[in-house]
Write an enzyme that holds these catalytic residues in place. Structure first.
Site, PDB file in Angstrom:
ATOM      1  N   GLY A  11      -7.405 -17.145  30.691  1.00 53.27           N
ATOM      2  CA  GLY A  11      -8.634 -16.849  29.951  1.00 53.27           C
ATOM      3  C   GLY A  11      -9.775 -17.697  30.479  1.00 53.27           C
ATOM      4  O   GLY A  11     -10.691 -18.084  29.751  1.00 53.27           O
ATOM      5  N   ALA A  13     -12.317 -17.193  32.168  1.00 51.73           N
ATOM      6  CA  ALA A  13     -13.699 -16.703  32.120  1.00 51.73           C
ATOM      7  C   ALA A  13     -14.250 -16.652  30.700  1.00 51.73           C
ATOM      8  O   ALA A  13     -15.391 -16.252  30.486  1.00 51.73           O
ATOM      9  CB  ALA A  13     -13.778 -15.318  32.755  1.00 51.73           C
ATOM     10  N   ILE A  16     -14.189 -20.788  25.880  1.00 52.04           N
ATOM     11  CA  ILE A  16     -13.481 -22.076  25.910  1.00 52.04           C
ATOM     12  C   ILE A  16     -13.232 -22.481  27.360  1.00 52.04           C
ATOM     13  O   ILE A  16     -13.438 -23.633  27.749  1.00 52.04           O
ATOM     14  CB  ILE A  16     -12.153 -22.016  25.119  1.00 52.04           C
ATOM     15  CG1 ILE A  16     -12.429 -21.792  23.629  1.00 52.04           C
ATOM     16  CG2 ILE A  16     -11.351 -23.315  25.310  1.00 52.04           C
ATOM     17  CD1 ILE A  16     -11.190 -21.634  22.765  1.00 52.04           C
ATOM     18  N   GLY A  17     -12.832 -21.517  28.152  1.00 56.63           N
ATOM     19  CA  GLY A  17     -12.596 -21.782  29.574  1.00 56.63           C
ATOM     20  C   GLY A  17     -13.819 -22.390  30.234  1.00 56.63           C
ATOM     21  O   GLY A  17     -13.720 -23.353  31.012  1.00 56.63           O
ATOM     22  N   GLN A 112       3.769 -14.308  30.536  1.00 59.44           N
ATOM     23  CA  GLN A 112       3.318 -15.616  31.027  1.00 59.44           C
ATOM     24  C   GLN A 112       4.453 -16.641  30.947  1.00 59.44           C
ATOM     25  O   GLN A 112       4.626 -17.460  31.856  1.00 59.44           O
ATOM     26  CB  GLN A 112       2.091 -16.097  30.244  1.00 59.44           C
ATOM     27  CG  GLN A 112       0.841 -15.284  30.610  1.00 59.44           C
ATOM     28  CD  GLN A 112      -0.433 -15.785  29.945  1.00 59.44           C
ATOM     29  OE1 GLN A 112      -0.401 -16.729  29.157  1.00 59.44           O
ATOM     30  NE2 GLN A 112      -1.547 -15.148  30.254  1.00 59.44           N
ATOM     31  N   GLY A 130      -4.723 -20.297  22.710  1.00 61.48           N
ATOM     32  CA  GLY A 130      -5.003 -18.943  22.209  1.00 61.48           C
ATOM     33  C   GLY A 130      -4.224 -18.644  20.936  1.00 61.48           C
ATOM     34  O   GLY A 130      -3.025 -18.909  20.863  1.00 61.48           O
ATOM     35  N   ASP A 159      -7.979 -29.644  14.909  1.00 63.49           N
ATOM     36  CA  ASP A 159      -7.873 -29.898  13.469  1.00 63.49           C
ATOM     37  C   ASP A 159      -7.810 -31.406  13.213  1.00 63.49           C
ATOM     38  O   ASP A 159      -8.447 -31.919  12.291  1.00 63.49           O
ATOM     39  CB  ASP A 159      -6.621 -29.208  12.919  1.00 63.49           C
ATOM     40  CG  ASP A 159      -6.556 -27.754  13.357  1.00 63.49           C
ATOM     41  OD1 ASP A 159      -7.514 -27.029  13.082  1.00 63.49           O
ATOM     42  OD2 ASP A 159      -5.567 -27.366  14.011  1.00 63.49           O
ATOM     43  N   ARG A 162     -11.233 -32.857  13.785  1.00 61.63           N
ATOM     44  CA  ARG A 162     -12.124 -32.466  12.682  1.00 61.63           C
ATOM     45  C   ARG A 162     -11.838 -33.313  11.445  1.00 61.63           C
ATOM     46  O   ARG A 162     -12.758 -33.738  10.740  1.00 61.63           O
ATOM     47  CB  ARG A 162     -11.899 -30.994  12.342  1.00 61.63           C
ATOM     48  CG  ARG A 162     -12.520 -30.036  13.345  1.00 61.63           C
ATOM     49  CD  ARG A 162     -12.013 -28.623  13.124  1.00 61.63           C
ATOM     50  NE  ARG A 162     -12.760 -27.647  13.922  1.00 61.63           N
ATOM     51  CZ  ARG A 162     -12.384 -26.400  14.112  1.00 61.63           C
ATOM     52  NH1 ARG A 162     -11.265 -25.942  13.558  1.00 61.63           N
ATOM     53  NH2 ARG A 162     -13.127 -25.575  14.831  1.00 61.63           N
ATOM     54  N   HIS A 187      -1.433 -24.052  13.039  1.00 60.92           N
ATOM     55  CA  HIS A 187      -2.875 -24.050  13.303  1.00 60.92           C
ATOM     56  C   HIS A 187      -3.453 -22.797  12.654  1.00 60.92           C
ATOM     57  O   HIS A 187      -3.641 -21.776  13.286  1.00 60.92           O
ATOM     58  CB  HIS A 187      -3.166 -24.061  14.799  1.00 60.92           C
ATOM     59  CG  HIS A 187      -4.614 -23.798  15.093  1.00 60.92           C
ATOM     60  ND1 HIS A 187      -5.603 -24.690  14.752  1.00 60.92           N
ATOM     61  CD2 HIS A 187      -5.242 -22.741  15.643  1.00 60.92           C
ATOM     62  CE1 HIS A 187      -6.784 -24.190  15.100  1.00 60.92           C
ATOM     63  NE2 HIS A 187      -6.586 -23.008  15.634  1.00 60.92           N
TER      64      HIS A 187
END
Ligand code: NDP
Length: 328
Positions: A11, A13, A16-17, A112, A130, A159, A162, A187
């Site tokens: 991911g 692109a 987050i990437g 994957q 993800g 988390d 935060r 999560h």
């Protein structure tokens, strides 16, 4: 000179990437003296944007960055990978049932996992970002029987961070004075940020706060719903803070926790604290020499027990659902 560490980002692109890759390349993931090679894995529609990001990475002339490969083939993407950050996932869209979400992500994380099994380096460490991260990690792990199960982890560090930030704001403490905070469970909105064992400048955090109503009605929901609050304010989901937490997770795993402190990681349960074995659940962990251990012997009060159990039950339901779908 050191051999570069191969870091694969899926991911790549995505948003987050975009926030993640530059910090990996500048040495924040592993250390300021560790050269890296990046492998960007994308779906075919994402390849062109990934190439653009790679051009920008080139333009930074990062001394530690020893190469960038871009591919949509997981076997190529994970070839020789030492660290894999699985960021790309299928987001929940309107009207999507949980089963649909889990099976869409099974279609991503199962192949994957197999590609990691068949191609990654022996010391591979995997972080799943993800969502649903814990269960996506379980799917990938099940597809990688030759990789030690404990190498598959899920991110609860955002988390954790935060919760530290909220606790610092409430008490006026510096974030660096807060230690031993724990995120338990999934999560998701059921996660449980636990301050009963946390310390603020050495004093018990729950005693410093001394306000159970704030804990139950303010702190816990604020941490759990922070993602939605960011979307509301920013008009887009949290990306830089998620990327930062991914960096923190891997950096701590590789480089160790400070003496006396711990962190939170989603990891395969060994049955500790009544969490069924094999579930990928968040625990308090210490890390050293690239390995982690669950902090043992903490007293879990009734307030905490109920919340841990609720989150673990959700994880069990997700595991049952992916079993039913034949994904594990
Ligand atoms: P983001 O980069 O914003 O998010 C990627 C994933 O991270 C999502 O599943 C998201 O979950 C999750 N996530 C975890 N924690 C957080 C957090 N605190 N805040 C926000 N997100 C969080 O998504 P984009 O859509 O920008 O990018 C995704 C990229 O992945 C695309 O480029 C797409 O092409 C690619 N992709 C690649 C795949 C592959 O390599 N095989 C497979 C699928 C997609 P949530 O949705 O719950 O916010």
């Amino acid at each position: 000179t050191r051999t570069p560490v191969n870091v694969t980002v899926t991911g790549a692109a995505g948003q987050i990437g975009y926030a993640l890759l530059f910090r990996i390349a500048s040495g924040h993931l592993l250390g300021a003296d560790v050269p890296v090679k990046l492998r960007l894995l994308e779906i075919p529609q994402g390849l062109k944007a990934a190439e653009g990001t790679a051009m920008e990475l080139d333009d930074c002339a990062f001394p530690l960055l020893k190469g960038i490969d871009i591919t949509d083939d997981p076997n190529v993407g994970f070839d020789g990978a030492n660290v894999a950050l699985l960021v790309g996932a299928r987001p929940r869209t309107k009207g999507m049932e949980r089963g649909d979400l889990l099976s869409a992500n099974g279609g991503i994380f199962k192949p994957q996992g197999k590609a990691i099994n068949d191609n990654a380096a022996d010391d591979i460490k995997v972080l799943v970002v993800g969502n649903p991260a814990n269960t996506n990690a379980l799917i990938a792990q099940a597809a990688a029987p030759d990789v030690p199960a404990e190498r598959f982890t899920a991110m609860t560090r955002l988390d954790h961070n935060r919760a530290i930030s909220q606790l610092a704001a409430k008490t006026g403490a510096a974030v660096s004075d807060i230690q031993r905070l724990t995120i338990w469970g999934n999560h998701s909105a059921t996660q449980y940020p636990d301050i009963f064992h946390a310390t603020i400048a050495g004093k018990n955090a729950a005693e410093v706060v001394n306000d159970e109503k704030w804990l139950a009605d303010d702190f816990i929901p604020t941490v759990a719903k922070r993602g939605a609050a960011i979307i509301e304010a920013r008009g887009a989901s949290s990306a830089a803070s998620a990327a930062n937490a991914a960096i923190d997770h891997v950096h701590t795993w590789v480089n160790g926790t400070a003496e006396g402190n711990w962190t939170s990681m989603g990891i395969p349960s060994d049955g500790s604290y009544g969490v069924p074995e094999g579930l990928i659940s968040s625990f308090p962990v210490t890390t050293k020499d690239g390995r982690y251990e669950i902090v043992q012997g903490l007293d879990i009060n009734e307030f905490s027990r109920a919340r841990i159990d609720a989150s673990v039950q959700e994880l069990e339901e997700e595991r049952a659902a992916v079993r039913e779908l034949g994904l594990i």
